[in-house]
Design a protein around this motif. Structure first.
Motif, PDB file in Angstrom:
ATOM      1  N   GLY A  59      57.594  38.562  15.231  1.00  0.00           N
ATOM      2  CA  GLY A  59      56.633  37.652  14.608  1.00  0.00           C
ATOM      3  C   GLY A  59      55.636  38.374  13.707  1.00  0.00           C
ATOM      4  O   GLY A  59      55.443  37.977  12.546  1.00  0.00           O
ATOM      5  N   PRO A  60      54.962  39.419  14.211  1.00  0.00           N
ATOM      6  CA  PRO A  60      54.026  40.148  13.343  1.00  0.00           C
ATOM      7  C   PRO A  60      54.687  40.756  12.107  1.00  0.00           C
ATOM      8  O   PRO A  60      54.090  40.768  11.026  1.00  0.00           O
ATOM      9  CB  PRO A  60      53.481  41.247  14.270  1.00  0.00           C
ATOM     10  CG  PRO A  60      53.642  40.701  15.641  1.00  0.00           C
ATOM     11  CD  PRO A  60      54.877  39.856  15.605  1.00  0.00           C
ATOM     12  N   ARG A 115      45.364  38.995   8.529  1.00  0.00           N
ATOM     13  CA  ARG A 115      46.186  37.898   9.068  1.00  0.00           C
ATOM     14  C   ARG A 115      46.846  38.299  10.388  1.00  0.00           C
ATOM     15  O   ARG A 115      46.945  37.489  11.323  1.00  0.00           O
ATOM     16  CB  ARG A 115      47.243  37.504   8.034  1.00  0.00           C
ATOM     17  CG  ARG A 115      46.702  36.777   6.813  1.00  0.00           C
ATOM     18  CD  ARG A 115      46.398  35.316   7.115  1.00  0.00           C
ATOM     19  NE  ARG A 115      47.562  34.615   7.605  1.00  0.00           N
ATOM     20  CZ  ARG A 115      48.532  34.122   6.817  1.00  0.00           C
ATOM     21  NH1 ARG A 115      48.444  34.265   5.503  1.00  0.00           N
ATOM     22  NH2 ARG A 115      49.557  33.493   7.344  1.00  0.00           N
ATOM     23  N   ILE A 116      47.326  39.526  10.462  1.00  0.00           N
ATOM     24  CA  ILE A 116      47.959  39.988  11.704  1.00  0.00           C
ATOM     25  C   ILE A 116      46.934  40.048  12.825  1.00  0.00           C
ATOM     26  O   ILE A 116      47.201  39.633  13.964  1.00  0.00           O
ATOM     27  CB  ILE A 116      48.628  41.361  11.494  1.00  0.00           C
ATOM     28  CG1 ILE A 116      49.839  41.218  10.570  1.00  0.00           C
ATOM     29  CG2 ILE A 116      49.055  41.976  12.821  1.00  0.00           C
ATOM     30  CD1 ILE A 116      50.424  42.535  10.106  1.00  0.00           C
ATOM     31  N   ARG A 117      45.740  40.547  12.529  1.00  0.00           N
ATOM     32  CA  ARG A 117      44.686  40.638  13.547  1.00  0.00           C
ATOM     33  C   ARG A 117      44.282  39.249  14.031  1.00  0.00           C
ATOM     34  O   ARG A 117      44.033  39.024  15.220  1.00  0.00           O
ATOM     35  CB  ARG A 117      43.479  41.381  12.979  1.00  0.00           C
ATOM     36  CG  ARG A 117      42.363  41.629  13.994  1.00  0.00           C
ATOM     37  CD  ARG A 117      41.345  42.628  13.484  1.00  0.00           C
ATOM     38  NE  ARG A 117      40.760  42.220  12.211  1.00  0.00           N
ATOM     39  CZ  ARG A 117      41.011  42.821  11.056  1.00  0.00           C
ATOM     40  NH1 ARG A 117      41.830  43.856  11.003  1.00  0.00           N
ATOM     41  NH2 ARG A 117      40.436  42.401   9.941  1.00  0.00           N
ATOM     42  N   GLU A 118      44.222  38.287  13.103  1.00  0.00           N
ATOM     43  CA  GLU A 118      43.856  36.917  13.464  1.00  0.00           C
ATOM     44  C   GLU A 118      44.927  36.257  14.337  1.00  0.00           C
ATOM     45  O   GLU A 118      44.615  35.566  15.303  1.00  0.00           O
ATOM     46  CB  GLU A 118      43.645  36.103  12.187  1.00  0.00           C
ATOM     47  CG  GLU A 118      43.284  34.649  12.421  1.00  0.00           C
ATOM     48  CD  GLU A 118      43.184  33.866  11.119  1.00  0.00           C
ATOM     49  OE1 GLU A 118      43.022  32.640  11.189  1.00  0.00           O
ATOM     50  OE2 GLU A 118      43.280  34.485  10.041  1.00  0.00           O
ATOM     51  N   ALA A 119      46.196  36.480  13.985  1.00  0.00           N
ATOM     52  CA  ALA A 119      47.287  35.818  14.707  1.00  0.00           C
ATOM     53  C   ALA A 119      47.636  36.520  16.018  1.00  0.00           C
ATOM     54  O   ALA A 119      48.081  35.874  16.978  1.00  0.00           O
ATOM     55  CB  ALA A 119      48.522  35.746  13.815  1.00  0.00           C
ATOM     56  N   TYR A 120      47.436  37.842  16.068  1.00  0.00           N
ATOM     57  CA  TYR A 120      47.834  38.621  17.254  1.00  0.00           C
ATOM     58  C   TYR A 120      46.695  39.565  17.645  1.00  0.00           C
ATOM     59  O   TYR A 120      46.773  40.787  17.430  1.00  0.00           O
ATOM     60  CB  TYR A 120      49.108  39.419  16.968  1.00  0.00           C
ATOM     61  CG  TYR A 120      50.269  38.565  16.484  1.00  0.00           C
ATOM     62  CD1 TYR A 120      51.068  37.870  17.392  1.00  0.00           C
ATOM     63  CD2 TYR A 120      50.554  38.440  15.122  1.00  0.00           C
ATOM     64  CE1 TYR A 120      52.128  37.080  16.962  1.00  0.00           C
ATOM     65  CE2 TYR A 120      51.611  37.652  14.682  1.00  0.00           C
ATOM     66  CZ  TYR A 120      52.383  36.970  15.599  1.00  0.00           C
ATOM     67  OH  TYR A 120      53.432  36.189  15.178  1.00  0.00           O
ATOM     68  N   PRO A 121      45.619  39.024  18.237  1.00  0.00           N
ATOM     69  CA  PRO A 121      44.437  39.839  18.544  1.00  0.00           C
ATOM     70  C   PRO A 121      44.708  41.081  19.398  1.00  0.00           C
ATOM     71  O   PRO A 121      44.080  42.125  19.168  1.00  0.00           O
ATOM     72  CB  PRO A 121      43.514  38.850  19.272  1.00  0.00           C
ATOM     73  CG  PRO A 121      43.944  37.500  18.793  1.00  0.00           C
ATOM     74  CD  PRO A 121      45.425  37.606  18.591  1.00  0.00           C
ATOM     75  N   ALA A 164      54.041  38.400  24.764  1.00  0.00           N
ATOM     76  CA  ALA A 164      53.192  38.392  23.578  1.00  0.00           C
ATOM     77  C   ALA A 164      53.154  39.788  22.971  1.00  0.00           C
ATOM     78  O   ALA A 164      53.172  40.790  23.694  1.00  0.00           O
ATOM     79  CB  ALA A 164      51.785  37.939  23.956  1.00  0.00           C
ATOM     80  N   GLU A 182      55.598  38.078   4.865  1.00  0.00           N
ATOM     81  CA  GLU A 182      55.173  36.838   4.201  1.00  0.00           C
ATOM     82  C   GLU A 182      53.897  37.061   3.391  1.00  0.00           C
ATOM     83  O   GLU A 182      53.798  36.639   2.226  1.00  0.00           O
ATOM     84  CB  GLU A 182      54.934  35.766   5.266  1.00  0.00           C
ATOM     85  CG  GLU A 182      54.378  34.452   4.743  1.00  0.00           C
ATOM     86  CD  GLU A 182      54.003  33.508   5.873  1.00  0.00           C
ATOM     87  OE1 GLU A 182      53.026  32.752   5.692  1.00  0.00           O
ATOM     88  OE2 GLU A 182      54.665  33.534   6.928  1.00  0.00           O
ATOM     89  N   LEU A 195      55.246  38.046   9.576  1.00  0.00           N
ATOM     90  CA  LEU A 195      53.971  37.681   8.975  1.00  0.00           C
ATOM     91  C   LEU A 195      53.556  38.719   7.932  1.00  0.00           C
ATOM     92  O   LEU A 195      53.064  38.370   6.845  1.00  0.00           O
ATOM     93  CB  LEU A 195      52.901  37.554  10.058  1.00  0.00           C
ATOM     94  CG  LEU A 195      51.489  37.199   9.573  1.00  0.00           C
ATOM     95  CD1 LEU A 195      51.480  35.868   8.811  1.00  0.00           C
ATOM     96  CD2 LEU A 195      50.518  37.146  10.764  1.00  0.00           C
TER      97      LEU A 195
END
Length: 296
Positions: A281-282, A111-117, A87, A288, A285
């Motif tokens: 992934g990050p 969005r990054i913080r939400e998807a990758y805490p 991860a 995007e 994102l």
């Protein structure tokens, strides 16, 4: 020979300075010097011409440098193969020019913080060219910046155009006296632009030079919103990507001039080192969200 020694040698050649290489690798200057010396001893060859400023490689050093870059790319690929299973964690180092920061960063970071805490983000600002240089020095994991279509990036940097938009010449509302203008008609009004180093400004200057015209600057200042506010107050003409104009709180105080011999376009580019490991992934994102925010 050690990979760390090879990495130090490559950094010195890229930065043309042991001090800058030390900053890029977060080491001391003596540590960089020692690693390069160890690398030379292991190879039995002098790789740097220490009588030149800035530092330059010897002919053999240049050949070794090219080979080292290929080796380090393969090592990065190997690390990515293993890292992709984990991860994302640690710090994601992003770069954006100030032109884009106010528009894309809030949503992108949320969005990054939400998807990758577990992932922390660190943001640097600068012109697109300086962000490329920092990435080459290993200081950034990804960046979004505006460049002309067809931009060629250095070897080792992967890039993707994620949006294309026109640049618009704007003036204070009610100040346009004609339906169509040419660049020479705009000369006497002057411009409100970023300081030297901005790609928009450089493109405008090239277009003017091709017609034997000089660039007349009324005001230099950072920040799209501030520039558009000054243009709305009648301080000169502005040059802005259309989506930033549409998103501006000053848009109703401005009008677009139809400049028939100046129709520039600019692309939003996402670029990053070729091997990202579990940061892929990050970074995707980030690109995007940046594209979505800019194009609305």
């Amino acid at each position: 020979m050690k990979i760390d020694d090879m990495d130090a040698f490559v950094a010195v050649i890229r930065c043309q300075s042991t001090n800058l290489a030390a900053e890029a690798l977060q080491l001391t200057q003596p540590a960089i010097t020692r690693r390069v010396q160890n690398f030379e001893e292991d190879l039995g060859a002098t790789l740097l011409d220490r009588n030149t400023k800035p530092l330059k490689p010897t002919p053999m050093g240049l050949r070794v440098y090219e080979q080292c870059k290929a080796i380090l790319r393969e090592i990065d690929a190997l690390r990515e193969l293993v890292a992709n299973d984990g991860a994302p964690s640690g710090t994601l180092r992003l770069g954006v020019p100030q032109t884009l920061g106010d528009v894309v960063l809030l949503d992108a970071l949320a969005r990054i913080r939400e998807a990758y805490p577990p992932l922390r983000t660190q943001v640097s600002s600068g012109w697109g060219s300086s962000l490329i240089a920092r990435m080459e020095n290993g200081e950034l994991d990804a960046a979004a910046a505006l460049f002309p279509p067809g931009k060629i990036f250095p070897e080792g940097i992967a890039s993707q155009s994620i949006a294309r938009m026109p640049l618009k010449v704007v003036a204070a509302k009610g100040s346009a006296s004609k339906r169509s203008y040419k660049l020479k008609d705009c000369y006497t009004r002057g411009w409100v632009l970023n300081p030297d180093g901005c790609g928009f400004r450089a493109g405008l200057q090239r277009a003017l030079s091709e017609q034997g015209l000089s660039l007349s600057i009324n005001l230099e200042t950072f920040g799209t919103e501030l520039q558009l506010g000054l243009v709305a107050n009648g301080q000169g003409l502005g040059l802005v990507p259309e989506p930033l104009l549409l998103a501006s709180r000053h848009r109703d105080e401005l009008e677009v001039l139809n400049v028939s011999d100046f129709k520039p376009q600019v692309d939003l580019w996402l670029f990053h080192p070729r091997y990202l490991g579990n940061l892929q992934g990050p970074v995707e994102l980030f690109g995007e969200v940046a594209g979505h925010r800019l194009l609305g």
